[in-house]
Design an enzyme around this catalytic site. Structure first.
Site, mmCIF file in Angstrom:
data_model
loop_
_atom_site.group_PDB
_atom_site.id
_atom_site.type_symbol
_atom_site.label_atom_id
_atom_site.label_comp_id
_atom_site.label_asym_id
_atom_site.label_seq_id
_atom_site.Cartn_x
_atom_site.Cartn_y
_atom_site.Cartn_z
ATOM 1 N N SER A 57 -0.801 -7.051 -126.406
ATOM 2 C CA SER A 57 0.172 -7.678 -125.506
ATOM 3 C C SER A 57 0.580 -9.100 -125.913
ATOM 4 C CB SER A 57 -0.374 -7.724 -124.088
ATOM 5 O OG SER A 57 -0.182 -6.476 -123.468
ATOM 6 N N LYS A 60 4.018 -9.513 -127.072
ATOM 7 C CA LYS A 60 5.136 -9.513 -126.118
ATOM 8 C C LYS A 60 5.812 -10.880 -126.019
ATOM 9 C CE LYS A 60 3.001 -5.940 -123.190
ATOM 10 N NZ LYS A 60 2.163 -5.712 -122.005
ATOM 11 N N TYR A 185 7.286 -0.099 -130.763
ATOM 12 C CA TYR A 185 6.420 -0.838 -129.838
ATOM 13 C C TYR A 185 4.948 -0.758 -130.248
ATOM 14 C CZ TYR A 185 3.900 -2.027 -125.536
ATOM 15 O OH TYR A 185 3.027 -2.576 -124.623
ATOM 16 N N TYR A 237 -2.075 -11.114 -117.259
ATOM 17 C CA TYR A 237 -1.919 -9.955 -116.360
ATOM 18 C C TYR A 237 -2.085 -10.394 -114.902
ATOM 19 C CZ TYR A 237 -3.435 -7.980 -120.855
ATOM 20 O OH TYR A 237 -3.599 -7.707 -122.185
ATOM 21 N N VAL A 255 -5.187 -6.485 -125.150
ATOM 22 C CA VAL A 255 -6.364 -5.632 -124.915
ATOM 23 C C VAL A 255 -7.282 -5.466 -126.130
ATOM 24 C CG1 VAL A 255 -5.640 -4.218 -122.946
ATOM 25 C CG2 VAL A 255 -5.001 -3.526 -125.248
HETATM 26 N N1 LIG Z 1 -2.408 -5.241 -122.337
HETATM 27 C C1 LIG Z 1 -2.139 -4.928 -123.590
HETATM 28 O O1 LIG Z 1 -2.526 -5.588 -124.525
HETATM 29 C C2 LIG Z 1 -1.399 -3.648 -123.696
HETATM 30 C C3 LIG Z 1 -0.825 -3.393 -125.056
HETATM 31 C C4 LIG Z 1 -0.950 -1.965 -125.444
HETATM 32 N N2 LIG Z 1 -0.355 -1.760 -126.721
HETATM 33 C C5 LIG Z 1 -0.335 -1.047 -124.401
HETATM 34 O O2 LIG Z 1 0.845 -0.911 -124.328
HETATM 35 O O3 LIG Z 1 -1.035 -0.434 -123.632
#
Ligand SMILES: NC(=O)CC[C@H](N)C(=O)O
Length: 301
Positions: A57, A60, A185, A237, A255
């Site tokens: 994430s 992002k 993605y 988050y 994550v």
């Molecule tokens: N919270 C994350 O890092 C989520 C990224 C992960 N690639 C997903 O889409 O589930």
């Protein structure tokens, strides 16, 4: 710094490595590393600093910066909102209950998928390469690339993200086919580096988009400001509020256990600790930031 890392490392026992992406389940939960980059070129680091991890994430924020630069904020915020959700990052709930199926912000998966959809190019490879070369510039590391194994593992299991895409496509928020978007993605999320590179990227955000070595503007300061604001309001988050109170640093987690911090005007921070707490944030990484923020008064509030 070594002592603080060893103190925080004790917390790794209380966390769990993410395994909903099977390849991430192979990480060693006791790893912990940190790098802090200053504008004068100094970099303090400790722990398993050579270990690479995938951004997940954290990517992002960077894809958002790229798309804001290329398409401008009007186009971006027409498709994705600016408000935190208080829900888990992969939740579909709000999308369905909102009057317009516009993801609430670009840090949740639904919003990030819209942002990735907006990366321009004629093929997945071309779009991915543009993002990777932007990341190579921000990290000053031309070797940065994505991890094929993690990308494949997520691609094979990304059913929830596919569901989000189909929902968004049904409502006209995205137009392309779902599979190439999921391909792009998952590769974006699998871009990998060590904590030194991540700290360098954090520093560019901290310095309002300026390259700390050359002084060159790598992104407009307005773009860096928008990204840092999202890091404060939704970067951790649904634990972003507590994080802002306890630590007070714009930060984005992933994550795989990474956390990128940007202390405005002062430091870029890169952390890797794959054992996660129940919200999906690096448990020891947060402890480490708590200790640092207290000791060095890093909170911006
Ligand atoms: N919270 C994350 O890092 C989520 C990224 C992960 N690639 C997903 O889409 O589930």
């Amino acid at each position: 710094m070594k002592l603080i890392v060893e103190e925080a490392r004790k917390w790794t026992k209380a966390g769990k490595v993410a395994d909903y992406i099977p390849a991430l389940g192979l990480a060693n939960p006791h790893d912990l590393s940190i790098a802090i980059h200053s504008p004068n070129g100094e970099c303090v680091s400790a722990g398993d600093i050579e270990k690479k991890f995938t951004l997940q994430s954290i990517s992002k924020v960077i894809s958002l910066a790229l798309v804001l630069m290329e398409q401008g904020k009007e186009d971006v915020f027409e498709r994705v909102g600016m408000e935190p959700t208080g829900d888990p990052f992969n939740s579909i709930a709000k999308l369905e209950t909102m009057a317009v199926a516009k993801p609430l912000n670009p840090m949740i998966n639904a919003g990030a998928l819209v942002v990735t959809h907006m990366i321009e190019g004629n093929s997945v490879d071309e779009r991915l390469n543009r993002l990777i070369s932007f990341i190579q510039t921000l990290s000053a590391d031309s070797e940065v690339n994505y991890c094929k194994e993690v990308a494949k593992s997520e691609y094979e299991t990304a059913h929830l993200n596919r569901a989000l895409c189909y929902f968004l496509k049904e409502h006209g928020v995205i137009q392309e086919e779902v599979e190439p978007l999921i391909d792009l993605y998952t590769k974006q999320c699998a871009i990998e580096m060590n904590c030194l590179d991540l700290a360098r990227i954090g520093l560019v955000f901290a310095m309002d988009g300026k390259d700390p070595d050359t002084g060159k503007q790598l992104m407009p300061s307005a773009v860096a400001r928008i990204c840092k604001t999202f890091m404060v309001t939704c970067g951790m988050y649904n634990a972003s509020g507590e994080f802002a109170i306890k630590i007070g640093i714009p930060a984005k987690s992933g994550v795989a256990g990474g956390i990128m911090g940007a202390v405005p005007g002062k430091y870029g921070i890169g952390i890797f600790g794959p054992a996660l707490d129940e919200t999906g944030n690096s448990i020891a990484g947060i402890k480490l930031l708590e200790l640092l923020s207290e000791n060095y008064r890093l909170s911006m509030f």
